[in-house]
Design an enzyme around this catalytic site. Sequence first.
Site, short mmCIF file in Angstrom:
data_model
loop_
_atom_site.label_atom_id
_atom_site.label_comp_id
_atom_site.label_asym_id
_atom_site.label_seq_id
_atom_site.Cartn_x
_atom_site.Cartn_y
_atom_site.Cartn_z
N HIS A 82 0.85 -1.19 0.00
CA HIS A 82 0.00 0.00 0.00
C HIS A 82 0.89 1.24 0.00
CE1 HIS A 82 0.70 0.65 4.26
NE2 HIS A 82 0.07 -0.45 4.63
N HIS A 126 3.94 1.57 2.35
CA HIS A 126 5.16 0.85 1.90
C HIS A 126 5.81 1.62 0.75
CE1 HIS A 126 2.38 -2.52 3.26
NE2 HIS A 126 3.33 -2.50 4.17
N CYS A 160 1.20 -11.19 19.94
CA CYS A 160 0.30 -10.72 18.89
C CYS A 160 0.91 -11.08 17.54
CB CYS A 160 0.07 -9.21 18.98
SG CYS A 160 -0.84 -8.62 17.53
N CYS A 167 1.44 -8.09 15.12
CA CYS A 167 2.68 -7.32 15.37
C CYS A 167 3.91 -8.20 15.26
CB CYS A 167 2.72 -6.73 16.77
SG CYS A 167 1.40 -5.61 17.22
N CYS A 173 -5.19 -6.28 20.91
CA CYS A 173 -4.08 -5.44 20.46
C CYS A 173 -4.70 -4.23 19.75
CB CYS A 173 -3.21 -6.23 19.48
SG CYS A 173 -2.19 -5.17 18.44
N HIS A 191 -4.22 -4.29 15.90
CA HIS A 191 -4.76 -5.36 15.07
C HIS A 191 -6.15 -5.82 15.49
CE1 HIS A 191 -0.45 -5.42 14.19
NE2 HIS A 191 -0.88 -5.62 12.97
N LYS A 203 -6.70 6.37 9.99
CA LYS A 203 -5.62 5.40 9.97
C LYS A 203 -5.89 4.39 8.84
CE LYS A 203 -3.43 2.14 12.88
NZ LYS A 203 -3.27 1.43 14.09
N LYS A 221 -7.17 -2.48 7.25
CA LYS A 221 -7.94 -3.46 6.46
C LYS A 221 -9.43 -3.29 6.74
CE LYS A 221 -5.00 -7.14 5.01
NZ LYS A 221 -3.98 -7.84 5.78
O1 ME8 Z 1 7.16 -4.30 9.84
N1 ME8 Z 1 2.74 5.36 6.79
O2 ME8 Z 1 6.79 -5.03 7.68
P1 ME8 Z 1 5.48 -4.24 7.25
C1 ME8 Z 1 4.03 5.34 6.49
N2 ME8 Z 1 8.36 -7.07 8.04
N3 ME8 Z 1 4.75 4.20 6.33
C2 ME8 Z 1 4.11 3.04 6.48
C3 ME8 Z 1 2.73 2.98 6.79
C4 ME8 Z 1 2.04 4.23 6.95
N4 ME8 Z 1 0.75 4.29 7.24
N5 ME8 Z 1 2.38 1.69 6.88
C5 ME8 Z 1 3.50 0.95 6.62
C6 ME8 Z 1 7.39 -5.04 8.89
N6 ME8 Z 1 4.55 1.75 6.38
C7 ME8 Z 1 8.53 -6.02 8.98
C8 ME8 Z 1 9.83 -5.27 8.74
S1 ME8 Z 1 12.50 -5.19 8.53
C9 ME8 Z 1 13.77 -6.15 9.04
C10 ME8 Z 1 11.07 -6.12 8.88
C11 ME8 Z 1 5.92 1.32 6.03
O3 ME8 Z 1 5.04 -4.88 5.97
C12 ME8 Z 1 6.95 1.76 7.07
O4 ME8 Z 1 8.21 1.75 6.47
O5 ME8 Z 1 4.51 -4.17 8.36
C13 ME8 Z 1 6.85 0.65 8.09
O6 ME8 Z 1 7.97 0.60 8.95
C14 ME8 Z 1 6.79 -0.56 7.17
O7 ME8 Z 1 5.96 -0.11 6.07
C15 ME8 Z 1 6.19 -1.78 7.84
O8 ME8 Z 1 6.02 -2.79 6.88
#
Ligand code: ME8
Length: 482
Positions: free
Chosen positions: A22, A25, A130, A133, A148, A151, A299, A302
């Site tokens: 999304h 990311h 969780c 998380c 949580c 979630h 926010k 899903k």
């Molecule tokens: O945490 N606003 O992966 P994830 C800005 N797999 N950035 C956002 C966002 C938002 N609303 N939502 C997500 C994980 N992000 C782990 C990481 S690393 C060794 C493992 C971005 O798929 C932001 O960079 O939940 C956040 O830290 C990341 O997506 C979380 O992606």
Amino acid sequence: MTDSKNTFYITTPIYYVNGKPHIGHAYTTIVADTLARYHRQKGDETFFLMGTDENSQKNVEAAKKTGKEVGVYVDEMASVWRETWLNLGISFDRFIRTTSAEHKKAVCEFYQRVYDKGDIYPGEYEGLYCVGCEKFITESELDENGECPDHKKKPEAIKERNYFFKLTKYRDRLLEHIERHPEFIQPEKRRNEVVSYIKDFMEDFSISRQAMEWGIRLPTDEKHAIYVWFDALLNYLSGIGFVQDEIKFDKFWPADIQLIGKDIIKFHCAYWPAMLMSAGLPLPKTVFAHGFFTVDGDKMSKSLGNAVDPVELAKEYPFDAVRYFLLREIPFGEDGDFSLKRLQERYNADLANDLGNLVQRALNMIDKYCDGSVDRDIKIDMPFSVETVRLHIESLKFDQSIIETWKGVSWANKYIEDAKPWELHKSGEHEKIKEVLSRVYVVLADIAETLTPFMPETANKIKKLLSTEKLSPPSEPLFPRK
Ligand code: ME8
């Protein structure tokens, strides 16, 4: 003297594959891509790593819902993620998957080093986990329904014997490092949060899960899977060849910038540096945690179904416009809001009117009044500073960098308005027209250069238009009005 090139190594988090990418990311990814492109343009030997976090319980649950075997599911989803970034023009150098043999090997070697150091011990864990998380959480973190808050799910109660990492052994060294290297955790607000966590709350953490069938096996006890965060963080090493390509690894480690969102600072600013200290490896130079953004004030979630899909967005707007909008609209580091209305406003005002129109108009007049020829080497006082643009990028102030470039765009538009080449044409002042349009030309050339990391496709289009022998306008507007 050896002629050693500067290197630049940048990473994004590796995202979970239990859903599609999304706009959140995409945000971290766009920033990383902009920095990687900037450093390549500067001549640095650049490595930009991305990838997918696949050994997670979340992915197992997502696979179950689709009725697919988890291995098949993560294969499919990893290619969805990879293809998405490729289609959006993201210039990563490597896409690391945590289910790859290379990553697993790196994790096992790393684990062994930490184990040999005496930093792993068996213990009993009783607590709440969780899966959303992928972390243990405490009663006090739950909402009024015992769920949580992120979630909206009750955590699992877990009691098992597993292995722990002696995180607390590194408390003093972590604090000392953070104090000595203020650039290590940025921005400052996040640094303060991390320091208070390390001082007051940090505990040893469990690095294995019994009864988890999916995941990398613990080399010293096959019954356990390695905790997904311990495994995932190591992608930053395996992605550049840790223990498998020493030359490459030594060239790029430690990373220059690791970009993350503020949701995962504990893992990146406490667990991660302590793990590296334990393994005897240097720490990344900077971990930068940016803010989170909402969508139209809500926010992204899903349940609200309001997650913005970057692929869908790229059907409506050139992806360069999305890049421009995110980097210009939200001061990097802060929380922000994504709104389609704001995107449309900025698109029409800044891109269609200011930039697109300038390119169209200037080249049109050069074609019409100067037969496609100007003095490309004319010396002028530049209305904006390329050096300032660069300094802002280096200090991660992308909005400021764009604002500086736009001084050039606004200047050129106003200069054309004031100089009125069409009237000069009527009065036959050909030399004057050529001078006016030559000035605009050289400003445009600098604009195209400074926009390259931010809007690569647009910058290339402008550069191409400016490099033809006989100049002429683009056949279509760069940014048609919406
Ligand atoms: O945490 N606003 O992966 P994830 C800005 N797999 N950035 C956002 C966002 C938002 N609303 N939502 C997500 C994980 N992000 C782990 C990481 S690393 C060794 C493992 C971005 O798929 C932001 O960079 O939940 C956040 O830290 C990341 O997506 C979380 O992606």
